[in-house]
Design a protein around this motif. Structure first.
Motif, PDB file in Angstrom:
ATOM      1  N   PHE A  71      -4.660 -10.893   8.468  1.00  0.00           N
ATOM      2  CA  PHE A  71      -3.604 -11.592   7.742  1.00  0.00           C
ATOM      3  C   PHE A  71      -2.574 -11.581   8.674  1.00  0.00           C
ATOM      4  O   PHE A  71      -1.308 -12.343   8.112  1.00  0.00           O
ATOM      5  N   GLY A  72      -2.237 -10.815   9.696  1.00  0.00           N
ATOM      6  CA  GLY A  72      -1.207 -10.518  10.315  1.00  0.00           C
ATOM      7  C   GLY A  72      -0.343  -9.451   9.950  1.00  0.00           C
ATOM      8  O   GLY A  72      -0.172  -8.880   8.607  1.00  0.00           O
ATOM      9  N   GLU A  73       0.386  -8.715  10.932  1.00  0.00           N
ATOM     10  CA  GLU A  73       1.111  -7.468  10.490  1.00  0.00           C
ATOM     11  C   GLU A  73       2.110  -7.686   9.273  1.00  0.00           C
ATOM     12  O   GLU A  73       2.580  -6.978   8.516  1.00  0.00           O
ATOM     13  N   GLN A  74       2.554  -9.068   9.443  1.00  0.00           N
ATOM     14  CA  GLN A  74       3.864  -9.370   8.322  1.00  0.00           C
ATOM     15  C   GLN A  74       3.027  -9.462   6.974  1.00  0.00           C
ATOM     16  O   GLN A  74       3.844  -9.476   6.101  1.00  0.00           O
ATOM     17  N   ALA A  75       2.022  -9.736   6.798  1.00  0.00           N
ATOM     18  CA  ALA A  75       1.351  -9.610   5.333  1.00  0.00           C
ATOM     19  C   ALA A  75       1.363  -8.190   4.782  1.00  0.00           C
ATOM     20  O   ALA A  75       1.288  -8.065   3.597  1.00  0.00           O
ATOM     21  N   LEU A  76       1.590  -7.047   5.531  1.00  0.00           N
ATOM     22  CA  LEU A  76       1.486  -5.572   4.984  1.00  0.00           C
ATOM     23  C   LEU A  76       2.666  -4.881   4.692  1.00  0.00           C
ATOM     24  O   LEU A  76       3.309  -5.027   5.877  1.00  0.00           O
ATOM     25  N   PHE A  77       3.028  -4.197   3.769  1.00  0.00           N
ATOM     26  CA  PHE A  77       4.027  -3.297   3.987  1.00  0.00           C
ATOM     27  C   PHE A  77       3.887  -2.112   2.978  1.00  0.00           C
ATOM     28  O   PHE A  77       3.279  -2.170   1.793  1.00  0.00           O
ATOM     29  N   PRO A  78       4.527  -1.121   3.310  1.00  0.00           N
ATOM     30  CA  PRO A  78       4.500   0.297   2.623  1.00  0.00           C
ATOM     31  C   PRO A  78       5.359   0.234   1.406  1.00  0.00           C
ATOM     32  O   PRO A  78       6.161  -0.600   1.291  1.00  0.00           O
ATOM     33  N   ALA A 112      -9.039   6.106   5.434  1.00  0.00           N
ATOM     34  CA  ALA A 112      -9.496   4.861   4.886  1.00  0.00           C
ATOM     35  C   ALA A 112      -8.402   3.873   4.706  1.00  0.00           C
ATOM     36  O   ALA A 112      -8.601   2.765   5.450  1.00  0.00           O
ATOM     37  N   LEU A 113      -7.341   4.166   4.302  1.00  0.00           N
ATOM     38  CA  LEU A 113      -6.220   3.390   4.459  1.00  0.00           C
ATOM     39  C   LEU A 113      -5.881   2.651   5.827  1.00  0.00           C
ATOM     40  O   LEU A 113      -5.781   1.615   6.014  1.00  0.00           O
ATOM     41  N   ARG A 114      -5.904   3.757   6.792  1.00  0.00           N
ATOM     42  CA  ARG A 114      -5.645   3.314   8.204  1.00  0.00           C
ATOM     43  C   ARG A 114      -6.585   2.278   8.599  1.00  0.00           C
ATOM     44  O   ARG A 114      -6.150   1.252   9.512  1.00  0.00           O
ATOM     45  N   GLU A 115      -8.018   2.530   8.455  1.00  0.00           N
ATOM     46  CA  GLU A 115      -9.072   1.617   8.975  1.00  0.00           C
ATOM     47  C   GLU A 115      -9.020   0.385   8.169  1.00  0.00           C
ATOM     48  O   GLU A 115      -8.967  -0.718   8.950  1.00  0.00           O
ATOM     49  N   VAL A 116      -8.513   0.017   7.046  1.00  0.00           N
ATOM     50  CA  VAL A 116      -8.632  -1.130   6.431  1.00  0.00           C
ATOM     51  C   VAL A 116      -7.600  -1.938   6.810  1.00  0.00           C
ATOM     52  O   VAL A 116      -7.639  -3.193   6.825  1.00  0.00           O
ATOM     53  N   ASN A 117      -6.204  -1.131   6.717  1.00  0.00           N
ATOM     54  CA  ASN A 117      -5.092  -1.912   7.130  1.00  0.00           C
ATOM     55  C   ASN A 117      -5.216  -2.503   8.648  1.00  0.00           C
ATOM     56  O   ASN A 117      -4.630  -3.642   8.820  1.00  0.00           O
ATOM     57  N   THR A 118      -5.879  -1.721   9.427  1.00  0.00           N
ATOM     58  CA  THR A 118      -5.931  -2.450  10.821  1.00  0.00           C
ATOM     59  C   THR A 118      -6.717  -3.624  10.590  1.00  0.00           C
ATOM     60  O   THR A 118      -6.419  -4.834  11.302  1.00  0.00           O
ATOM     61  N   ALA A 119      -7.853  -3.754   9.845  1.00  0.00           N
ATOM     62  CA  ALA A 119      -8.480  -5.012   9.820  1.00  0.00           C
ATOM     63  C   ALA A 119      -7.730  -5.991   8.978  1.00  0.00           C
ATOM     64  O   ALA A 119      -7.747  -7.271   9.343  1.00  0.00           O
ATOM     65  N   PHE A 120      -6.861  -5.576   7.690  1.00  0.00           N
ATOM     66  CA  PHE A 120      -6.250  -6.351   7.178  1.00  0.00           C
ATOM     67  C   PHE A 120      -4.988  -7.058   8.091  1.00  0.00           C
ATOM     68  O   PHE A 120      -4.847  -8.252   8.294  1.00  0.00           O
ATOM     69  N   ALA A 121      -4.525  -6.433   9.119  1.00  0.00           N
ATOM     70  CA  ALA A 121      -3.456  -6.849  10.094  1.00  0.00           C
ATOM     71  C   ALA A 121      -4.131  -7.802  10.856  1.00  0.00           C
ATOM     72  O   ALA A 121      -3.585  -8.703  11.281  1.00  0.00           O
ATOM     73  N   GLY A 122      -5.363  -7.556  11.580  1.00  0.00           N
ATOM     74  CA  GLY A 122      -6.130  -8.506  12.302  1.00  0.00           C
ATOM     75  C   GLY A 122      -6.437  -9.955  11.582  1.00  0.00           C
ATOM     76  O   GLY A 122      -6.635 -10.984  12.115  1.00  0.00           O
ATOM     77  N   TYR A 162       0.679  -1.326  -0.022  1.00  0.00           N
ATOM     78  CA  TYR A 162      -0.081   0.157   0.097  1.00  0.00           C
ATOM     79  C   TYR A 162       0.912   1.117   0.073  1.00  0.00           C
ATOM     80  O   TYR A 162       2.195   1.170   0.365  1.00  0.00           O
ATOM     81  N   HIS A 163       0.294   2.213  -0.422  1.00  0.00           N
ATOM     82  CA  HIS A 163       0.879   3.600  -0.292  1.00  0.00           C
ATOM     83  C   HIS A 163      -0.195   4.688   0.161  1.00  0.00           C
ATOM     84  O   HIS A 163      -1.184   4.877  -0.599  1.00  0.00           O
ATOM     85  N   ASP A 164       0.271   5.753   1.216  1.00  0.00           N
ATOM     86  CA  ASP A 164      -0.693   6.655   1.461  1.00  0.00           C
ATOM     87  C   ASP A 164      -0.400   7.714   0.387  1.00  0.00           C
ATOM     88  O   ASP A 164       0.615   8.062   0.056  1.00  0.00           O
ATOM     89  N   GLY A 165      -1.538   8.398   0.123  1.00  0.00           N
ATOM     90  CA  GLY A 165      -1.625   9.535  -0.816  1.00  0.00           C
ATOM     91  C   GLY A 165      -1.591   9.201  -2.325  1.00  0.00           C
ATOM     92  O   GLY A 165      -2.215   8.331  -2.854  1.00  0.00           O
ATOM     93  N   ALA A 166      -0.719  10.018  -2.932  1.00  0.00           N
ATOM     94  CA  ALA A 166      -0.790   9.649  -4.590  1.00  0.00           C
ATOM     95  C   ALA A 166      -0.083   8.295  -4.741  1.00  0.00           C
ATOM     96  O   ALA A 166       1.392   8.182  -4.687  1.00  0.00           O
ATOM     97  N   CYS A 167      -0.694   7.275  -5.151  1.00  0.00           N
ATOM     98  CA  CYS A 167      -0.249   5.977  -4.976  1.00  0.00           C
ATOM     99  C   CYS A 167       0.122   5.489  -6.420  1.00  0.00           C
ATOM    100  O   CYS A 167       0.995   4.298  -6.876  1.00  0.00           O
ATOM    101  N   MET A 168      -0.695   5.921  -7.326  1.00  0.00           N
ATOM    102  CA  MET A 168      -0.394   5.384  -8.961  1.00  0.00           C
ATOM    103  C   MET A 168      -0.544   7.041  -9.635  1.00  0.00           C
ATOM    104  O   MET A 168      -0.990   7.975  -9.446  1.00  0.00           O
ATOM    105  N   ALA A 169       0.352   7.021 -10.794  1.00  0.00           N
ATOM    106  CA  ALA A 169       0.584   8.245 -11.491  1.00  0.00           C
ATOM    107  C   ALA A 169      -0.474   8.640 -12.383  1.00  0.00           C
ATOM    108  O   ALA A 169      -1.439   7.819 -12.846  1.00  0.00           O
ATOM    109  N   ALA A 170      -0.597   9.674 -12.855  1.00  0.00           N
ATOM    110  CA  ALA A 170      -1.542  10.303 -13.856  1.00  0.00           C
ATOM    111  C   ALA A 170      -0.810   9.743 -15.062  1.00  0.00           C
ATOM    112  O   ALA A 170       0.373   9.933 -15.280  1.00  0.00           O
ATOM    113  N   ALA A 171      -1.753   9.633 -16.259  1.00  0.00           N
ATOM    114  CA  ALA A 171      -1.008   9.123 -17.705  1.00  0.00           C
ATOM    115  C   ALA A 171      -1.786   9.640 -18.532  1.00  0.00           C
ATOM    116  O   ALA A 171      -2.933   9.909 -18.690  1.00  0.00           O
TER     117      ALA A 171
END
Length: 416
Positions: free
Chosen positions: A324-331, A312-322, A180-189
């Motif tokens: 899949f485990g924290e080790q499954a997530l990385f910025p 939204a990222l923070r809320e969902v990542n908290t659910a993901f960590a619960g 995941y990436h907070d903010g601008a995560c993919m480029a305009a094209a």
């Protein structure tokens, strides 16, 4: 949403997985290009109807939307794109594409399968959540027109306007990981087609012509200076010429040459500056060649910056960590690829969270990473060899969509 409620919604997944794997293989065998996704759309609609959704078809030509109203609460939109690419598959999979020159080389078959699975689980588990669920199968992400086409077709006059939009994309990461990436995560094209006009003639008498091939070739070389000499190192931009067409015979200088290029940026000011520079260089090369007519520039496709909402990222990542485990997530760093899912959120004035789902064999990914050979050994999206492993990709992608939705679709409309 309590962990117990989420577990109850997800409990039937194992029993449904054989059906989802069969769906994935079927979709992979029968890819469809942008705005031609009639077979895929029909299957998505059939499944949504069987799950009890109110279904709209033909939204934005081939788009499908299902709506499940389940009491008071927020409205959540889950999105998957459906289209394939004009690529000849070389993966060697037993369920490889049967359509000549067409392949799911970007994993949209994974997206459709996971969303179909999540839609079924959330419908069956509606006793555990409250609110409105909008499930959207989008056409034509690859050419940048699908989301806007659905919006222009009156999407939000036909379905409830979402309070949040969630989407994911399978990527050449180890299966079992979410990036995941907070903010601008993919480029305009911006994809452009530039036609240079010259004066054709016999190859033996170049002095009687204005050679558009030389003109366009000079442009192709000079345009690289936009990034190398006009873009600051702290800024990000990519300018790629992917197509060059001119002439049909070795002894004829043609009267035109056409190049197509892709421009990627993460900042609107940088984007405007790069586009202006490309236009300036094209006109300058034509003038330097003595062309009587200025080049013509056509915009083929355009994508906005995809921007994730921090909350939204923070809320969902908290659910993901619960889940899949924290080790499954990385910025991760922003991707220079582009997406149009953000248009669905912008049109609704809603936050977006868009994450990357690992899809590659974990052992092969780990080996390539340890050897420093990820770019060489792990095929990227759009490669003829792109072949996500089915598990745990499909099960994790389905669970991720359910978990994201349930961060907002809490029982009795309460908060997560």
């Amino acid at each position: 949403m309590s962990d117990r409620a989420r577990e109850m919604v997800l409990a039937p997944l194992d029993a449904r997985m054989a059906d989802l794997e069969a769906l994935y293989e079927d979709l992979h065998r029968h890819p469809e290009l942008s705005f031609q996704e009639t077979r895929t759309a029909a299957e998505a609609a059939r499944r949504l109807e069987a799950d009890g959704y109110d279904v709209l078809t033909g939204v934005g030509r081939t788009g499908v939307v299902g709506v499940l109203r389940n009491g008071e609460g927020p409205t959540v939109l889950l999105r998957a794109d459906m289209d394939a690419l004009p690529v000849t598959e070389q993966s060697g999979l037993p369920y490889a594409s049967t359509e000549p020159g067409v392949m799911h080389a970007c994993g949209h078959d994974v997206h459709v399968t996971c969303l179909a699975g999540a839609a079924g689980l959330l419908a069956a588990g509606r006793d555990h959540w409250s609110g409105t669920l909008v499930v959207l199968f989008q056409p034509a992400e690859e050419d940048g027109g699908g989301a806007q086409k659905m919006i222009d077709d009156g999407l939000y006059s036909k379905v409830p306007v979402p309070d949040v939009v969630f989407a994911q994309h399978v990527a050449p990461l180890g299966a079992g990981l979410i990036a995941y990436h907070d903010g601008a995560c993919m480029a305009a094209a911006d994809s452009l087609r530039i036609t240079f006009h010259g004066t054709g003639g016999h190859g033996s008498r170049p002095e009687t012509t204005v050679d558009p091939i030389l003109m366009a070739a000079s442009f192709v070389q000079r345009v690289q200076s936009v990034v190398a000499r006009e873009t600051a190192p702290r800024e990000q931009a990519v300018v790629t010429v992917g197509s060059f067409h001119a002439g049909d015979a070795p002894n004829v200088i043609p009267d035109r040459a056409t190049v197509q290029l892709s421009i990627r940026t993460f900042d609107e000011e940088v984007r405007a500056r790069v586009l202006a520079a490309v236009d300036r260089i094209a006109r300058a090369e034509a003038a330097a060649s003595g062309a009587a007519r200025a080049p013509e520039t056509e915009t083929i496709a355009t994508f906005p910056v995809t921007r994730n909402d921090s909350e939204a990222l923070r809320e969902v990542n908290t659910a993901f960590a619960g889940l899949f485990g924290e080790q499954a997530l990385f910025p991760t760093d922003p991707a220079s690829g582009s997406e149009d899912a953000g248009l669905l959120a912008t049109a609704a004035d809603a936050p977006l969270y868009y994450w990357w789902l690992g899809g590659w064999d974990p052992a092969a990914f780990r080996k390539a990473m340890e050897a420093g050979r990820l770019a060489q050994d792990i095929p990227s999206n759009h490669s003829a060899y792109f072949a996500p492993v089915q598990q745990p990709t499909l099960s994790m992608g389905t669970r991720a969509l359910v978990a994201a939705a349930l961060t907002r679709l809490a029982k009795d409309g309460a908060g997560a």
